[in-house]
Design a protein around this motif. Structure first.
Motif, PDB file in Angstrom:
ATOM      1  N   GLY A  85      -0.105  -4.667   6.983  1.00 13.30           N
ATOM      2  CA  GLY A  85      -1.047  -3.479   7.530  1.00 13.30           C
ATOM      3  C   GLY A  85      -0.177  -1.963   7.774  1.00 13.30           C
ATOM      4  N   GLN A  94      -5.406   9.325   7.247  1.00 13.67           N
ATOM      5  CA  GLN A  94      -6.185   8.201   6.804  1.00 13.67           C
ATOM      6  C   GLN A  94      -7.640   7.879   7.417  1.00 13.67           C
ATOM      7  N   VAL A 157      -6.579  -1.050  10.961  1.00 17.68           N
ATOM      8  CA  VAL A 157      -5.355  -2.109  10.029  1.00 17.68           C
ATOM      9  C   VAL A 157      -5.240  -3.315  10.953  1.00 17.68           C
ATOM     10  N   VAL A 165       3.071  -6.264  11.102  1.00 12.84           N
ATOM     11  CA  VAL A 165       2.449  -4.247  10.973  1.00 12.84           C
ATOM     12  C   VAL A 165       3.260  -3.308  10.897  1.00 12.84           C
TER      13      VAL A 165
ATOM     14  N   VAL B 215      -4.124   0.503   2.095  1.00 14.12           N
ATOM     15  CA  VAL B 215      -3.753  -0.264   2.816  1.00 14.12           C
ATOM     16  C   VAL B 215      -4.777  -1.254   3.509  1.00 14.12           C
ATOM     17  N   ARG B 216      -6.361  -0.716   2.759  1.00 10.76           N
ATOM     18  CA  ARG B 216      -7.469  -0.979   3.313  1.00 10.76           C
ATOM     19  C   ARG B 216      -8.077  -2.000   1.968  1.00 10.76           C
TER      20      ARG B 216
END
Ligand SMILES: Nc1ncnc2c1ncn2[C@@H]1O[C@H](COP(=O)(O)OP(=O)(O)O)[C@@H](O)[C@H]1O
Ligand SMILES: [Mg+2]
Lengths: 278, 265, 195
Positions: A85, A94, A157, A165, B215-216
């Motif tokens: 993530g 984001q 995430v 992460v 990322v998702r």
């Protein structure tokens, strides 16, 4: 969890490597902070761990990159997505924009992973309360403050439960209040020993509080690596363009002025400073 | 600020809770009938019988009436002038100076305005009673790719924010003495310094937005799930097929009626 | 096939969205400044230039769908094919190396404008009964008064604005490409054609 061996990377058109022969091993469960001046290569390292170097930026990567059992240069971005993530500085960029509420925004990654509806709902409720967003769940992500948006990005995430992460200066574009909110979440994250975390950060006072380990990057190389107390109190920090925490600075000033004699353990956090000046 | 779904008017109504594809099929049928069946007043009749009652049921009748009026009025005025007065030849109804209003042109204009009314009001009725994400989810069920849904939904939300930014810059430039009023040349020259930084920053952001999506797991192939669930019933499914067939039937009949005399004579 | 897949990569998709935002926001700004132009396909042209004809065409199509949402549906929904062609042509011009010299941008704009006028005319004539619902209709009325058919009048009316509008749009795209550092251009699926 992370295994890097002799990693060297050139961005396209670049003549100087952004990472220069970097080797690093991070065991599972560790909270590892990466510090370094602007341009030191922190972001590049984060992108390498998440596979965007080399898959997105192209350029030339040599050496071994293995993250969560995945051979990063050989895998696809889609395959890495569930494993690593990534959270970065700009909260606005984001937000996908493809969902209308905070709850749905958090669901976006789970939907793409094909997580069944019941499990999705349970996981979202958990993460909402973890990131202290429960009250905001039905609001528009665009209606949140910067700090709230960044907590949303982190929650979005974390809800995918990646083994690793990576956070790239997650508070650098936030005001002090927003930064504090985000660090509170990171502190909770550090307290759970589930996730392995890599945090690129310039705010050393926070790093000192909850990192298990601190790595100093300089011109694409690791120049120091150890527990926060050792690394952050070291006299070399300024040489790499970094400012020691104000507690260390105060102690050093006291030392120079002859107010204190013991140079052994300089403080890096508030608690240590209180102890030091007693 | 609460959630903004664009044109969607949040109400509890049977029309709101219909499956989006059912609404789409119904509106498509109405549009086909109004456009294909001849007659000056046909579109208005379909509007009265097909659109008005459903708008009332969906509690959006005032919205439909004012929205459609605003959208159709400029077209109606233009049609009245261009086709009413400049119809090449025909029965003169009224002489105003050198211009003459002709009957054929007038009827053509009335029907034309009616067709635009139907196009606008079907679009609005769907938009007023359907959340955009419900619509894209329904389109996904028809096989429209996920990425198209992303593009539609994200632009719907980003445009108002982009506009706010533009207004801010416009005001800033104005206060720095940049002319945004005045002659055509002055205004045209004002355009570039105003918009270029804005366009560039949104293009520069593409990189990070794409990374955030990856990322998702946006690029992941394979089955996806959805937090949003659409309500559907066997009756609605049947109705959709019937409406689709009826719309096709009307169109085929019209083509036949237009072509048959040529081939049969 | 691989080419198409890389055109429609995640960057290509996000680019398409940003192109659409640019189209609609520009269209609005132009109205604010009351300029006699549309400039509402700058985003589409840019997308076609750096991501190829197919992404460009799709950007045009979705752009008009979204514009219908923010403006008058009658001005946008019927013209979806025009928007698609504009994006597709931008992809072709870029493919054949026209996006490297400023005067070729202008030429590409003029050609695009003529094609846009050609395709818009039958749409205006048969779908919207010959009018566009703006002051431009005075021109159509004048041509009608000279005895022209609606189709001819609509074509001439389009010709009076589209080539100018599209060449200015292309010039704006030229200044965007010039101002963008290679580091950002590099990200796009067909960056090699415009660098
Ligand atoms: N996309 C890019 N293309 C080319 N060079 C880059 C790119 N991103 C970063 N760099 C260069 O790589 C080096 C490391 O940058 P970065 O990883 O962003 O450092 P940090 O995050 O520590 O500030 C810098 O010299 C920077 O200029
Ligand atoms: Mg950085």
């Amino acid at each position: 969890m992370i295994h890097l061996r002799d990693v060297t990377y050139f961005y396209p058109r670049a003549t100087v490597p952004a990472l220069a022969g970097l080797s690093l091993d991070v065991p599972a469960g560790q909270f590892c902070a990466v510090i370094g001046a602007n341009g030191a290569g922190k972001s590049t390292l984060c992108y390498t761990l998440a596979g965007f170097v080399p898959h997105f930026y192209r350029g030339k990567l040599t050496g071994q990159v293995e993250v969560a059992g995945v051979d990063v240069p050989a895998a696809s971005l889609a395959a890495i997505a569930g494993q690593v993530g990534l959270v970065f500085a700009n909260p606005f960029n984001q937000i996908t924009g493809a969902r209308f509420t905070v709850r749905e925004e958090i669901a976006f990654g789970l939907e793409n992973l094909g997580v069944p509806l019941d499990e999705m709902r349970a996981r979202i409720d958990d993460i909402l309360s973890f990131a202290k967003l429960t009250e905001l769940a039905e609001r528009s992500p665009f209606a949140l403050s910067g700090g709230q948006q960044q907590r949303l990005a982190i929650a979005s995430v974390l809800v995918m439960r990646p083994p690793l992460v990576v956070l790239d200066e997650p508070t650098s574009q936030l005001d002090p209040i927003g930064s504090k909110e985000v660090f509170a979440v990171l502190r909770d994250l550090a307290a759970t020993d589930e996730a392995t975390v890599v945090l690129a950060e310039q705010k050393l006072e926070w790093v000192a509080v909850f990192a298990d380990r601190v790595i100093v990057l300089h011109e694409g190389r690791i120049v120091a690596d150890g527990p926060p107390g050792d690394v952050l109190a070291s006299g070399d920090l300024t040489q790499y363009g970094l400012q020691p925490t104000r507690y260390t600075q105060a102690a050093r000033a006291a030392l120079a002025a002859g107010l204190r004699r013991d140079s052994a353990e300089l403080p890096v956090t508030l608690e240590e400073a209180v102890e030091y000046f007693k | 600020m609460t959630v903004n779904y664009g044109l969607y008017v949040p109400k509890q109504s049977g029309i709101h809770s219909l499956h989006p594809l059912t609404k789409l099929a119904y509106l498509g049928f109405c549009l086909a009938v109004s456009w294909v069946i001849p007659g000056t007043w046909t579109p208005y009749l379909v509007f009265l019988l097909g659109i008005v009652p459903l708008s009332a049921l969906g509690q959006v009748l005032p919205n439909i009436l004012s929205g459609a009026f605003k959208a159709v009025l400029p077209f109606a005025i233009s049609l009245f002038v261009v086709q009413g007065f400049f119809w090449p030849e025909g029965t003169v109804l009224q002489q105003i100076g050198p211009f003459s209003l002709k009957e054929e042109g007038l009827f053509f204009a009335i029907r034309g305005a009616g067709r635009i009314l139907m196009a606008v009001s079907t679009f609005l009725l769907l938009s007023y009673t359907t959340r955009p994400d419900e619509l894209t989810l329904a389109l996904g069920q028809l096989g429209v790719p996920n990425s198209i849904a992303y593009v539609i939904l994200s632009t719907l939300q980003i445009i108002p924010r982009f506009q706010t930014k533009a207004t801010t810059i416009l005001d800033a430039q104005r206060s720095r003495g940049l002319e945004t009023e005045g002659s055509l040349r002055v205004r045209a020259r004002a355009l570039l310094p105003l918009v270029l930084p804005l366009l560039l920053s949104s293009i520069v952001d593409i990189e990070e937005r794409a990374i955030a999506l990856e990322v998702r797991a946006f690029g992941r192939q394979g089955p996806k799930t959805s937090l949003l669930v659409l309500h559907d019933t066997p009756w609605q499914r049947l109705l959709r097929w019937l409406l689709l067939l009826a719309a096709l039937g009307v169109i085929v009949w019209r083509i036949y009626a237009a072509l048959a005399p040529r081939f049969l004579s | 096939m691989d080419r198409l897949k890389s055109d429609f990569s995640t960057v290509g998709i996000v680019l398409m969205g940003v192109g659409i935002v640019i189209n609609i926001a520009m269209g609005r700004i132009v109205t604010t400044l009351s300029l006699p132009l549309y400039l509402d396909s700058i985003g589409t042209i840019f997308v076609g230039a750096v991501a190829g004809p197919w992404v460009g065409a799709l950007a045009g199509i979705i752009s008009n769908l979204i514009a219908a949402f923010f403006g008058n549906p009658a001005n946008f929904l019927p013209y979806i094919p025009v928007a698609a062609i504009i994006g597709f042509m931008a992809g072709l011009f870029s493919r054949y190396g026209w996006f490297k010299l400023w005067w070729k941008f202008i030429l590409a704009g003029v050609i695009t404008g003529v094609v846009a006028a050609l395709i818009s005319a039958p749409i205006t004539a048969y779908v919207n009964s010959g009018v566009v619902g703006t002051g431009m209709d005075a021109l159509t009325a004048a041509f009608r008064g000279m005895g022209m058919s609606t189709l001819q009048a609509n074509f001439l009316q389009g010709l009076s604005t589209d080539p100018l509008d599209k060449s200015i749009s292309y010039l704006l795209v030229y200044s965007i490409i010039q101002a963008l550092p290679n580091r950002y251009l590099d990200r796009f699926p067909r960056a090699e054609y415009v660098r």
